[in-house]
Design an enzyme around this catalytic site. Structure first.
Site, PDB file in Angstrom:
ATOM      1  N   TRP A 155       1.038  -1.079  -0.294  1.00 35.04           N
ATOM      2  CA  TRP A 155       0.349  -0.057  -0.037  1.00 35.04           C
ATOM      3  C   TRP A 155       1.214   0.861  -0.060  1.00 35.04           C
ATOM      4  O   TRP A 155       0.585   2.385  -0.285  1.00 35.04           O
ATOM      5  CB  TRP A 155      -1.119   0.536   1.270  1.00 35.04           C
ATOM      6  N   ASN A 156       2.124   1.091   0.553  1.00 34.84           N
ATOM      7  CA  ASN A 156       3.007   2.482   0.951  1.00 34.84           C
ATOM      8  C   ASN A 156       3.507   2.739  -0.429  1.00 34.84           C
ATOM      9  O   ASN A 156       3.171   4.671  -0.765  1.00 34.84           O
ATOM     10  CB  ASN A 156       3.488   2.297   1.498  1.00 34.84           C
ATOM     11  N   ARG A 172       6.395  -0.650 -11.611  1.00 32.74           N
ATOM     12  CA  ARG A 172       7.410  -1.606 -11.671  1.00 32.74           C
ATOM     13  C   ARG A 172       7.871  -2.868 -12.479  1.00 32.74           C
ATOM     14  O   ARG A 172       8.815  -3.565 -12.165  1.00 32.74           O
ATOM     15  CB  ARG A 172       8.474  -1.268 -10.096  1.00 32.74           C
ATOM     16  N   SER A 220       6.175  -7.301   2.958  1.00 29.28           N
ATOM     17  CA  SER A 220       7.083  -7.254   3.772  1.00 29.28           C
ATOM     18  C   SER A 220       7.941  -8.895   3.714  1.00 29.28           C
ATOM     19  O   SER A 220       7.549 -10.101   3.158  1.00 29.28           O
ATOM     20  CB  SER A 220       6.231  -7.781   5.484  1.00 29.28           C
ATOM     21  N   GLU A 268      11.105  -7.619  -3.826  1.00 33.15           N
ATOM     22  CA  GLU A 268      12.016  -6.509  -3.042  1.00 33.15           C
ATOM     23  C   GLU A 268      10.763  -6.635  -1.457  1.00 33.15           C
ATOM     24  O   GLU A 268       9.327  -6.285  -1.239  1.00 33.15           O
ATOM     25  CB  GLU A 268      10.724  -5.708  -3.350  1.00 33.15           C
ATOM     26  N   LEU A 269      10.984  -7.114  -0.220  1.00 25.04           N
ATOM     27  CA  LEU A 269      10.885  -6.883   0.788  1.00 25.04           C
ATOM     28  C   LEU A 269      11.370  -5.905   2.536  1.00 25.04           C
ATOM     29  O   LEU A 269      11.462  -5.154   1.204  1.00 25.04           O
ATOM     30  CB  LEU A 269      11.330  -8.156   1.548  1.00 25.04           C
ATOM     31  N   ARG A 299      10.175  10.744   3.354  1.00 30.92           N
ATOM     32  CA  ARG A 299       9.271  11.104   2.107  1.00 30.92           C
ATOM     33  C   ARG A 299       8.308   9.844   2.534  1.00 30.92           C
ATOM     34  O   ARG A 299       8.463   8.951   3.588  1.00 30.92           O
ATOM     35  CB  ARG A 299      10.794   9.708   1.362  1.00 30.92           C
ATOM     36  N   CYS A 327       9.713   1.507   2.599  1.00 33.26           N
ATOM     37  CA  CYS A 327      11.251   0.420   3.211  1.00 33.26           C
ATOM     38  C   CYS A 327      12.236   0.894   3.212  1.00 33.26           C
ATOM     39  O   CYS A 327      13.523   0.014   3.362  1.00 33.26           O
ATOM     40  CB  CYS A 327      10.649  -0.828   2.112  1.00 33.26           C
ATOM     41  N   SER A 337      16.383   5.612  -4.652  1.00 33.72           N
ATOM     42  CA  SER A 337      14.979   4.994  -5.738  1.00 33.72           C
ATOM     43  C   SER A 337      15.216   5.766  -7.257  1.00 33.72           C
ATOM     44  O   SER A 337      15.373   7.278  -7.327  1.00 33.72           O
ATOM     45  CB  SER A 337      13.867   5.561  -5.384  1.00 33.72           C
ATOM     46  N   GLU A 394      15.437  -4.846  -9.600  1.00 32.53           N
ATOM     47  CA  GLU A 394      13.436  -4.132 -10.097  1.00 32.53           C
ATOM     48  C   GLU A 394      14.317  -2.529 -11.021  1.00 32.53           C
ATOM     49  O   GLU A 394      15.121  -1.766 -10.218  1.00 32.53           O
ATOM     50  CB  GLU A 394      12.000  -3.784  -9.585  1.00 32.53           C
TER      51      GLU A 394
HETATM   52  P1  NAP Z   1       2.135  -6.720   3.424  1.00 28.59           P
HETATM   53  O1  NAP Z   1       1.714  -7.187   4.680  1.00 28.59           O
HETATM   54  O2  NAP Z   1       3.522  -7.973   3.207  1.00 28.59           O
HETATM   55  O3  NAP Z   1       1.529  -7.264   2.334  1.00 28.59           O
HETATM   56  C1  NAP Z   1       2.200  -6.891   0.796  1.00 28.59           C
HETATM   57  C2  NAP Z   1       1.298  -7.556  -0.185  1.00 28.59           C
HETATM   58  O4  NAP Z   1       1.179  -8.490   0.253  1.00 28.59           O
HETATM   59  C3  NAP Z   1      -0.422  -6.679   0.121  1.00 28.59           C
HETATM   60  O5  NAP Z   1      -0.662  -6.916  -1.744  1.00 28.59           O
HETATM   61  C4  NAP Z   1      -1.039  -7.732   0.989  1.00 28.59           C
HETATM   62  O6  NAP Z   1      -2.273  -8.366   0.719  1.00 28.59           O
HETATM   63  C5  NAP Z   1      -0.586  -9.163   0.044  1.00 28.59           C
HETATM   64  N1  NAP Z   1      -0.122 -10.579   1.385  1.00 28.59           N
HETATM   65  C6  NAP Z   1      -0.525 -10.226   2.731  1.00 28.59           C
HETATM   66  N2  NAP Z   1      -0.810 -11.790   2.858  1.00 28.59           N
HETATM   67  C7  NAP Z   1      -0.396 -12.304   1.849  1.00 28.59           C
HETATM   68  C8  NAP Z   1      -0.764 -13.533   1.319  1.00 28.59           C
HETATM   69  N3  NAP Z   1      -0.467 -15.180   2.452  1.00 28.59           N
HETATM   70  N4  NAP Z   1      -0.364 -13.821   0.255  1.00 28.59           N
HETATM   71  C9  NAP Z   1      -0.653 -13.414  -0.437  1.00 28.59           C
HETATM   72  N5  NAP Z   1      -0.581 -11.763  -0.805  1.00 28.59           N
HETATM   73  C10 NAP Z   1      -0.365 -11.907   0.609  1.00 28.59           C
HETATM   74  O7  NAP Z   1       3.572  -5.893   3.625  1.00 28.59           O
HETATM   75  P2  NAP Z   1       2.304  -4.255   3.577  1.00 28.59           P
HETATM   76  O8  NAP Z   1       2.752  -3.508   5.269  1.00 28.59           O
HETATM   77  O9  NAP Z   1       1.376  -3.796   2.226  1.00 28.59           O
HETATM   78  O10 NAP Z   1       3.668  -3.131   3.111  1.00 28.59           O
HETATM   79  C11 NAP Z   1       4.688  -2.785   3.759  1.00 28.59           C
HETATM   80  C12 NAP Z   1       6.085  -4.060   3.855  1.00 28.59           C
HETATM   81  O11 NAP Z   1       6.430  -3.853   2.470  1.00 28.59           O
HETATM   82  C13 NAP Z   1       7.395  -3.165   4.444  1.00 28.59           C
HETATM   83  O12 NAP Z   1       7.790  -4.023   5.027  1.00 28.59           O
HETATM   84  C14 NAP Z   1       7.889  -2.348   3.253  1.00 28.59           C
HETATM   85  O13 NAP Z   1       9.763  -2.703   3.877  1.00 28.59           O
HETATM   86  C15 NAP Z   1       7.409  -3.592   1.900  1.00 28.59           C
HETATM   87  N6  NAP Z   1       8.748  -2.775   0.827  1.00 28.59           N
HETATM   88  C16 NAP Z   1       9.558  -3.152   0.336  1.00 28.59           C
HETATM   89  C17 NAP Z   1       9.587  -3.000  -0.683  1.00 28.59           C
HETATM   90  C18 NAP Z   1      11.135  -2.862  -1.349  1.00 28.59           C
HETATM   91  O14 NAP Z   1      10.836  -2.716  -2.674  1.00 28.59           O
HETATM   92  N7  NAP Z   1      12.071  -3.907  -0.663  1.00 28.59           N
HETATM   93  C19 NAP Z   1       9.413  -1.651  -0.865  1.00 28.59           C
HETATM   94  C20 NAP Z   1       8.069  -1.125  -0.912  1.00 28.59           C
HETATM   95  C21 NAP Z   1       7.317  -2.091   0.523  1.00 28.59           C
HETATM   96  P3  NAP Z   1      -3.323  -7.262   1.604  1.00 28.59           P
HETATM   97  O15 NAP Z   1      -3.603  -5.877   1.567  1.00 28.59           O
HETATM   98  O16 NAP Z   1      -4.588  -7.975   1.332  1.00 28.59           O
HETATM   99  O17 NAP Z   1      -2.915  -7.534   3.095  1.00 28.59           O
END
Ligand code: NAP
Length: 501
Positions: A167-168, A176, A246, A267-268, A295, A301, A458, A475
């Site tokens: 969502w962020n 991407r 995550s 991308e975690l 930002r 992340c 980025s 990416e």
């Molecule tokens: P998240 O809880 O892991 O959710 C990310 C996506 O995965 C959402 O679309 C979510 O759907 C989906 N999801 C959740 N559980 C799932 C499952 N069991 N099977 C398949 N998909 C599933 O992460 P978030 O809280 O939205 O985002 C924040 C995290 O993203 C942070 O850790 C951040 O560091 C990371 N991030 C990393 C990058 C990078 O490029 N490395 C960039 C941006 C963000 P729902 O909407 O239903 O929860």
């Protein structure tokens, strides 16, 4: 055209949200969920609904991945020029509608309008960048070492791809993935986060308008991510999963992908150290820390999660950072002059407050902020803490909020050890004017990316990604398209000498 644009009465004066399709996009058609279920999208500045979108179940997911699989041969047969033209046209269309798309993003995600507009531009750049990459998919021709054969190498699309985004950055994390997928000739199903589905639905509509064929990009919105995605992953119809989110969910998905040995890009999460040496230009370092920390209200992340400052300058750096942070206006992202919007939801607000309390209990001092404000919305004030113990919870977890924790250090070896003492390895930032030290740090930091005297790394033309538990693959840049391509090698006998006469 879309059916079911049933926007809930909201706070959107220009009606930008009401123009976004709110159904699933499968095989080129906007369709409601098979169950008829819908869910509300909330404005984090008020906690009130702004739209209601289709809530897909496993059967809808199955239809979407079948549509992607059915469209794969046709997409793979298109010319690179054709795919590049779609991406360039989508770039233009997104930029043309930047104001409207930014409003949608601010209302569903909370970031201030100016930042949302910045993300729209950043997101559109991935479309333009990968339009170029589509034209540069290369192969090779090589003589075998013994001279008796030739090696032809070609790159072909991996195949139907599942794309899951957080969502962020509701638009950029999608382009991407969608950009390189289309450029490589891979069909896809995208599943945005349930908090921010609207930006992606708007993008998918634009892709259809510019001529991307039916089935080439499908979109599924749901509040049952696990139940919907797992059967799609295990179906055998998809050959690739590209996930941003995550580390916890990434590990679950990697296990699921193992069954079919799917290609994965991950991308975690991150836990970025931001290191300021005493010889740094402090104006630059404070400005860099503001960018790396603030930002997206710290919900990135790449956010500076641990700020290490060399002892002789820690006091001055803290004072100046606190001054800058306390000058930022907090409020709804749609309001003029606001620099810090709400966090995504109440769970995020509660988590940030708990992390700050834990640091204070461990001896940290609050230089500014640190109190949850009264009133509606999930706001948290820009906060600077100093004297944060390396054992504080926030030193080990992503804060994902506007909180800058300062920890003093005395030697280069000490700070390198602290910086690398984490399972994550996404990005690190270093401020110094000593070239030798800069190179030693850049080489020694365990991270996929290093910001050297800059607080933002980025860029669509650079390879974004992490090591350790921050992910797999890259990416953007020239590598981004490789994630969606397989290499095939053809061994060719000969050539035999010509038979003269
Ligand atoms: P998240 O809880 O892991 O959710 C990310 C996506 O995965 C959402 O679309 C979510 O759907 C989906 N999801 C959740 N559980 C799932 C499952 N069991 N099977 C398949 N998909 C599933 O992460 P978030 O809280 O939205 O985002 C924040 C995290 O993203 C942070 O850790 C951040 O560091 C990371 N991030 C990393 C990058 C990078 O490029 N490395 C960039 C941006 C963000 P729902 O909407 O239903 O929860």
């Amino acid at each position: 055209m879309s059916e079911g644009r049933a926007g809930v009465e909201g706070q959107d004066p220009g009606g930008a949200v009401d123009r976004v399709p709110t159904d699933l996009f499968i095989a080129g058609e906007w369709v409601p969920a098979g169950s008829g279920e819908r869910f509300d999208v909330l404005d984090p500045a008020t906690g009130r609904p702004i739209a209601s979108v289709a809530d897909a179940g496993p059967d809808d997911g199955r239809r979407a991945v079948e549509a992607a699989a059915a469209a794969q041969p046709e997409l793979a047969a298109t010319s690179p020029r054709e795919r590049a033209d779609w991406l360039n046209a989508a770039y233009v269309a997104v930029m043309d509608r930047a104001d409207e798309l930014a409003m949608v993003m601010t209302l569903e995600m909370g970031k201030p309008l100016a930042e949302a507009k910045g993300e729209i531009t950043y997101a559109a750049e991935f479309l333009r960048h990968f339009a170029g990459e589509a034209l540069r998919i290369e192969g090779g021709y090589q003589t075998a070492p013994a001279g008796n054969a030739r090696f032809l190498t070609m790159r072909q699309p991996v195949g139907p791809s599942l794309l899951i985004t957080p969502w962020n950055f509701p638009m950029a994390m999608g382009t991407r993935k969608i950009g390189p997928a289309i450029a490589a000739g891979c069909t896809s199903v995208i599943k945005p986060a349930h908090q921010t589905p609207l930006s992606m639905l708007a993008l998918v509509e634009i892709l259809a308008e510019v001529g991307v064929p039916a089935g080439a990009v499908n979109a599924v919105t749901t509040t049952h991510a696990g139940e919907v995605m797992e059967p799609m992953i295990r179906s055998g119809l998809a050959r690739k999963l590209s996930f941003t989110g995550s580390t916890k969910i990434g590990k679950v998905l990697l296990e699921q992908c193992a069954e079919r040995v799917m290609r994965t890009s991950m991308e975690l999460g991150g836990n970025a150290p931001f290191i300021v040496f005493a010889d740094a230009d402090l104006d630059d370092a404070v400005a860099g820390a503001m960018a790396a920390k603030m930002r997206n209200m710290g919900e990135a992340c790449t956010a500076a999660n641990r700020i290490y400052v060399e002892e002789p300058v820690v006091e001055e750096f803290g004072r100046r950072l606190a001054q800058e942070m306390s000058a930022l206006t907090v409020g709804p992202g749609t309001q003029e002059g606001v620099k810090v919007g709400p966090l995504i939801d109440d769970a995020a607000q509660t988590k940030v407050a708990e992390l700050v309390q834990d640091a204070v209990d461990g001896g940290a001092q609050v230089l500014t902020g640190g109190e949850v404000p009264d009133g509606e919305g999930y706001f948290y004030p820009p906060t600077v803490l100093t004297g944060v113990s390396p054992d504080a919870r926030m030193a080990g977890e992503e804060i994902f909020g506007p909180v800058a924790p300062l920890t003093p250090f005395t030697t280069e070896g000490e700070v390198l050890g602290l910086a690398n003492d984490t399972p994550y390895g996404l990005v690190s930032y270093v401020y110094t004017r000593d070239l030798d030290r800069a190179l030693r740090m850049a080489e020694g930091l365990e991270a996929g990316m290093v910001g050297l005297n800059q607080g933002v790394v980025s860029n669509p033309a650079a390879p974004f990604g992490g090591i350790k538990e921050s992910g797999l693959g890259r990416e953007g840049g020239a590598l981004g398209i490789e994630e969606f391509l397989e290499v095939k090698y053809v061994g060719i006998a000969g050539p035999r000498p010509a038979q003269e006469g």
